[in-house]
Design a protein around this motif. Sequence first.
Motif, PDB file in Angstrom:
ATOM      1  N   ILE A  71       0.812  -1.217   0.000  1.00  0.00           N
ATOM      2  CA  ILE A  71       0.000   0.000   0.000  1.00  0.00           C
ATOM      3  C   ILE A  71       0.854   1.281   0.000  1.00  0.00           C
ATOM      4  O   ILE A  71       0.965   1.985   1.008  1.00  0.00           O
ATOM      5  CB  ILE A  71      -0.992   0.023   1.186  1.00  0.00           C
ATOM      6  N   PRO A  72       1.473   1.604  -1.130  1.00  0.00           N
ATOM      7  CA  PRO A  72       2.156   2.908  -1.229  1.00  0.00           C
ATOM      8  C   PRO A  72       1.158   4.048  -1.052  1.00  0.00           C
ATOM      9  O   PRO A  72      -0.022   3.927  -1.394  1.00  0.00           O
ATOM     10  CB  PRO A  72       2.748   2.880  -2.643  1.00  0.00           C
ATOM     11  N   CYS A  73       1.637   5.159  -0.514  1.00  0.00           N
ATOM     12  CA  CYS A  73       0.739   6.216  -0.044  1.00  0.00           C
ATOM     13  C   CYS A  73       1.263   7.584  -0.482  1.00  0.00           C
ATOM     14  O   CYS A  73       2.476   7.820  -0.518  1.00  0.00           O
ATOM     15  CB  CYS A  73       0.666   6.129   1.480  1.00  0.00           C
ATOM     16  N   THR A  74       0.324   8.500  -0.806  1.00  0.00           N
ATOM     17  CA  THR A  74       0.717   9.839  -1.267  1.00  0.00           C
ATOM     18  C   THR A  74       1.086  10.786  -0.124  1.00  0.00           C
ATOM     19  O   THR A  74       1.440  11.935  -0.382  1.00  0.00           O
ATOM     20  CB  THR A  74      -0.429  10.470  -2.087  1.00  0.00           C
ATOM     21  N   LYS A  88       1.440  14.847  -6.241  1.00  0.00           N
ATOM     22  CA  LYS A  88       1.774  13.605  -5.528  1.00  0.00           C
ATOM     23  C   LYS A  88       1.147  12.382  -6.199  1.00  0.00           C
ATOM     24  O   LYS A  88       1.746  11.312  -6.235  1.00  0.00           O
ATOM     25  CB  LYS A  88       1.336  13.715  -4.072  1.00  0.00           C
ATOM     26  N   LEU A  89      -0.046  12.539  -6.746  1.00  0.00           N
ATOM     27  CA  LEU A  89      -0.667  11.422  -7.458  1.00  0.00           C
ATOM     28  C   LEU A  89       0.114  11.093  -8.728  1.00  0.00           C
ATOM     29  O   LEU A  89       0.366   9.910  -9.024  1.00  0.00           O
ATOM     30  CB  LEU A  89      -2.119  11.755  -7.795  1.00  0.00           C
ATOM     31  N   GLU A  90       0.500  12.093  -9.482  1.00  0.00           N
ATOM     32  CA  GLU A  90       1.287  11.842 -10.693  1.00  0.00           C
ATOM     33  C   GLU A  90       2.628  11.211 -10.346  1.00  0.00           C
ATOM     34  O   GLU A  90       3.094  10.279 -11.031  1.00  0.00           O
ATOM     35  CB  GLU A  90       1.500  13.155 -11.446  1.00  0.00           C
ATOM     36  N   ALA A  91       3.241  11.677  -9.267  1.00  0.00           N
ATOM     37  CA  ALA A  91       4.557  11.170  -8.882  1.00  0.00           C
ATOM     38  C   ALA A  91       4.482   9.717  -8.419  1.00  0.00           C
ATOM     39  O   ALA A  91       5.331   8.891  -8.784  1.00  0.00           O
ATOM     40  CB  ALA A  91       5.146  12.051  -7.780  1.00  0.00           C
ATOM     41  N   ILE A  92       3.474   9.367  -7.616  1.00  0.00           N
ATOM     42  CA  ILE A  92       3.413   7.999  -7.094  1.00  0.00           C
ATOM     43  C   ILE A  92       3.058   7.004  -8.203  1.00  0.00           C
ATOM     44  O   ILE A  92       3.570   5.874  -8.225  1.00  0.00           O
ATOM     45  CB  ILE A  92       2.412   7.901  -5.919  1.00  0.00           C
ATOM     46  N   LEU A  93       2.238   7.418  -9.154  1.00  0.00           N
ATOM     47  CA  LEU A  93       1.890   6.522 -10.252  1.00  0.00           C
ATOM     48  C   LEU A  93       3.077   6.297 -11.177  1.00  0.00           C
ATOM     49  O   LEU A  93       3.200   5.221 -11.790  1.00  0.00           O
ATOM     50  CB  LEU A  93       0.699   7.089 -11.024  1.00  0.00           C
ATOM     51  N   GLU A  94       3.957   7.251 -11.266  1.00  0.00           N
ATOM     52  CA  GLU A  94       5.194   7.052 -12.021  1.00  0.00           C
ATOM     53  C   GLU A  94       6.169   6.190 -11.224  1.00  0.00           C
ATOM     54  O   GLU A  94       6.855   5.318 -11.785  1.00  0.00           O
ATOM     55  CB  GLU A  94       5.828   8.414 -12.347  1.00  0.00           C
ATOM     56  N   ASP A 118      -9.822  13.980  -9.309  1.00  0.00           N
ATOM     57  CA  ASP A 118     -10.396  13.013 -10.243  1.00  0.00           C
ATOM     58  C   ASP A 118      -9.448  11.818 -10.362  1.00  0.00           C
ATOM     59  O   ASP A 118      -8.573  11.779 -11.221  1.00  0.00           O
ATOM     60  CB  ASP A 118     -10.623  13.671 -11.601  1.00  0.00           C
ATOM     61  N   LEU A 119      -9.627  10.825  -9.502  1.00  0.00           N
ATOM     62  CA  LEU A 119      -8.716   9.686  -9.479  1.00  0.00           C
ATOM     63  C   LEU A 119      -8.733   8.900 -10.785  1.00  0.00           C
ATOM     64  O   LEU A 119      -7.699   8.393 -11.228  1.00  0.00           O
ATOM     65  CB  LEU A 119      -9.082   8.757  -8.318  1.00  0.00           C
ATOM     66  N   GLU A 120      -9.906   8.788 -11.399  1.00  0.00           N
ATOM     67  CA  GLU A 120     -10.013   8.009 -12.638  1.00  0.00           C
ATOM     68  C   GLU A 120      -9.148   8.618 -13.743  1.00  0.00           C
ATOM     69  O   GLU A 120      -8.499   7.893 -14.511  1.00  0.00           O
ATOM     70  CB  GLU A 120     -11.470   7.922 -13.081  1.00  0.00           C
ATOM     71  N   SER A 121      -9.124   9.919 -13.825  1.00  0.00           N
ATOM     72  CA  SER A 121      -8.293  10.571 -14.847  1.00  0.00           C
ATOM     73  C   SER A 121      -6.813  10.320 -14.606  1.00  0.00           C
ATOM     74  O   SER A 121      -6.059  10.034 -15.549  1.00  0.00           O
ATOM     75  CB  SER A 121      -8.568  12.083 -14.864  1.00  0.00           C
ATOM     76  N   PHE A 122      -6.383  10.424 -13.361  1.00  0.00           N
ATOM     77  CA  PHE A 122      -4.977  10.135 -13.044  1.00  0.00           C
ATOM     78  C   PHE A 122      -4.633   8.692 -13.407  1.00  0.00           C
ATOM     79  O   PHE A 122      -3.574   8.413 -13.980  1.00  0.00           O
ATOM     80  CB  PHE A 122      -4.708  10.374 -11.551  1.00  0.00           C
ATOM     81  N   PHE A 123      -5.530   7.763 -13.058  1.00  0.00           N
ATOM     82  CA  PHE A 123      -5.313   6.341 -13.335  1.00  0.00           C
ATOM     83  C   PHE A 123      -5.147   6.124 -14.843  1.00  0.00           C
ATOM     84  O   PHE A 123      -4.157   5.515 -15.288  1.00  0.00           O
ATOM     85  CB  PHE A 123      -6.502   5.540 -12.795  1.00  0.00           C
ATOM     86  N   ARG A 124      -6.109   6.573 -15.638  1.00  0.00           N
ATOM     87  CA  ARG A 124      -6.111   6.254 -17.067  1.00  0.00           C
ATOM     88  C   ARG A 124      -5.054   7.015 -17.850  1.00  0.00           C
ATOM     89  O   ARG A 124      -4.567   6.536 -18.875  1.00  0.00           O
ATOM     90  CB  ARG A 124      -7.502   6.517 -17.651  1.00  0.00           C
ATOM     91  N   ASN A 125      -4.675   8.182 -17.369  1.00  0.00           N
ATOM     92  CA  ASN A 125      -3.561   8.884 -18.016  1.00  0.00           C
ATOM     93  C   ASN A 125      -2.249   8.130 -17.841  1.00  0.00           C
ATOM     94  O   ASN A 125      -1.403   8.111 -18.741  1.00  0.00           O
ATOM     95  CB  ASN A 125      -3.420  10.297 -17.441  1.00  0.00           C
ATOM     96  N   ALA A 126      -2.083   7.502 -16.681  1.00  0.00           N
ATOM     97  CA  ALA A 126      -0.828   6.790 -16.392  1.00  0.00           C
ATOM     98  C   ALA A 126      -0.856   5.349 -16.872  1.00  0.00           C
ATOM     99  O   ALA A 126       0.162   4.822 -17.344  1.00  0.00           O
ATOM    100  CB  ALA A 126      -0.546   6.842 -14.894  1.00  0.00           C
ATOM    101  N   TYR A 127      -2.012   4.678 -16.758  1.00  0.00           N
ATOM    102  CA  TYR A 127      -2.115   3.254 -17.085  1.00  0.00           C
ATOM    103  C   TYR A 127      -3.407   2.994 -17.874  1.00  0.00           C
ATOM    104  O   TYR A 127      -4.381   2.449 -17.351  1.00  0.00           O
ATOM    105  CB  TYR A 127      -2.116   2.404 -15.814  1.00  0.00           C
ATOM    106  N   PRO A 128      -3.425   3.374 -19.145  1.00  0.00           N
ATOM    107  CA  PRO A 128      -4.675   3.298 -19.924  1.00  0.00           C
ATOM    108  C   PRO A 128      -5.211   1.883 -20.114  1.00  0.00           C
ATOM    109  O   PRO A 128      -6.426   1.699 -20.256  1.00  0.00           O
ATOM    110  CB  PRO A 128      -4.294   3.928 -21.263  1.00  0.00           C
ATOM    111  N   ASP A 129      -4.361   0.872 -20.105  1.00  0.00           N
ATOM    112  CA  ASP A 129      -4.800  -0.495 -20.392  1.00  0.00           C
ATOM    113  C   ASP A 129      -4.775  -1.418 -19.177  1.00  0.00           C
ATOM    114  O   ASP A 129      -5.034  -2.614 -19.312  1.00  0.00           O
ATOM    115  CB  ASP A 129      -3.915  -1.105 -21.491  1.00  0.00           C
TER     116      ASP A 129
END
Length: 434
Positions: A71-74, A88-94, A118-129
């Motif tokens: 469970i990594p955390c922002t 922080k969301l962009e950084a942790i997803l990278e 908008d968590l869904e946007s962060f998710f799909r921008n970083a991991y679309p598939d």
Amino acid sequence: MIESTLPNILPDAFSGALFALEGIKDSLVVLNGPTGCKFYHAAVSGDQLIRGFSYDPVTNPERYYFRQNRIPCTFLDDHDFVYGATKKLEAILEFIRNDQFEYLAIVNSPGAALIGDDLESFFRNAYPDMPGITIENTGFSEAFSKGYSDTFLKILQSIKPVGELVKEKKTVNLLGVSIYHKYFEGDILEMKRLLNLCGIKVKTSMLAGDSTEQLSRFTEAELNIVLQPEYGKRAAQWMEKEFGIPYIEMETGMCIGFDACENFLQEVCNCLLCDVSPAIKDVMHARARAFANLYSFNSLTGLPKGAYFSIKAEASMAYAFTHFMHSYLGMIPEKIEFIPADRNGDYEEKLNRFLEANGLRNSIGKLENIELSSLVLADANTIAQVQLTRNSLFGIEISLPSFGYVHVLPKTFIGSNGSLYLLEQLLNGLKFVS
């Protein structure tokens, strides 16, 4: 006195959501929130479901993971609650790109749910598939099982079934056991063992340690088995509606006790047209072993018949334990306290009817100042609390949190082996306090 102590803090819907997601073997759960919301959940998940061996804090990153391997955390602070957590969301997803996972979830802590990112946007921008979900609001202070059930449905809806929707004969899914159940691993192993005796294969034990690939085959099962309705019934109803998979749940709530075990096996085998006799023979051997030990213990002490006990649990679990301990062992419930749960009502009513029929209508209530009980079945916090008022009282842990005993061998309270283990705990507890 117990009235002077603080009430136990029960895990809520937030914890239920996290432990549902952590029950997927190859998932990665990103927590958007402060570090204080992370540590307990990461620790319990790591203890309950061992998925790696890098437990040395030095080998785990200090940033995001904070020396834990789950469970990594922002690590949100006051600035983020005002201006948002975008950076922080962009950084942790990278940061997690080098981790190995097949399913990704981003979950807001209760406080982070107020920000509006908008968590869904962060998710799909970083991991679309990537298969996965985002949860912006887990339910705040609703029941643990409500958060678990809601998340269970979201997970099922996010997983694309593999192959054709063709049912494999004599196969089942197991639902309703989370990794927050104290003996979840032993529960699953015992169910698989008994069903295997009948020629029945478990396709997946859902959210109890199986991988994403295993979960994706849930539509191939001929039948769903709900082991604890508060955790699995809503998902079973959804799968019946969407994929035509029928489900069964146990009359006694959980498969605790010999009668409950036999009835459960008979019902499953009737549904799948299987031979139940090998499993019934297994239960009969367990009954014989139980009788030998009970006869010896009773001849020396007169117990367990007539001994008082108290329970704190969800209604289906409380009903199952009470039914077995009163009907089979002749023990008397002094107090039964319900843990708030999703869909508790049916089993609260069943338990009330059972108590009424046996002249025990005053047994429902909080475990405060119990006077007669020799045994308390509950979580470790509750056991410790009631022992403040009575030293001659033995506690049996049936749920988390625990006192920290390390269980190397998987244990269970369900099935024929679970009935014997419960009996072992009861007899040794009565021996300790008598």
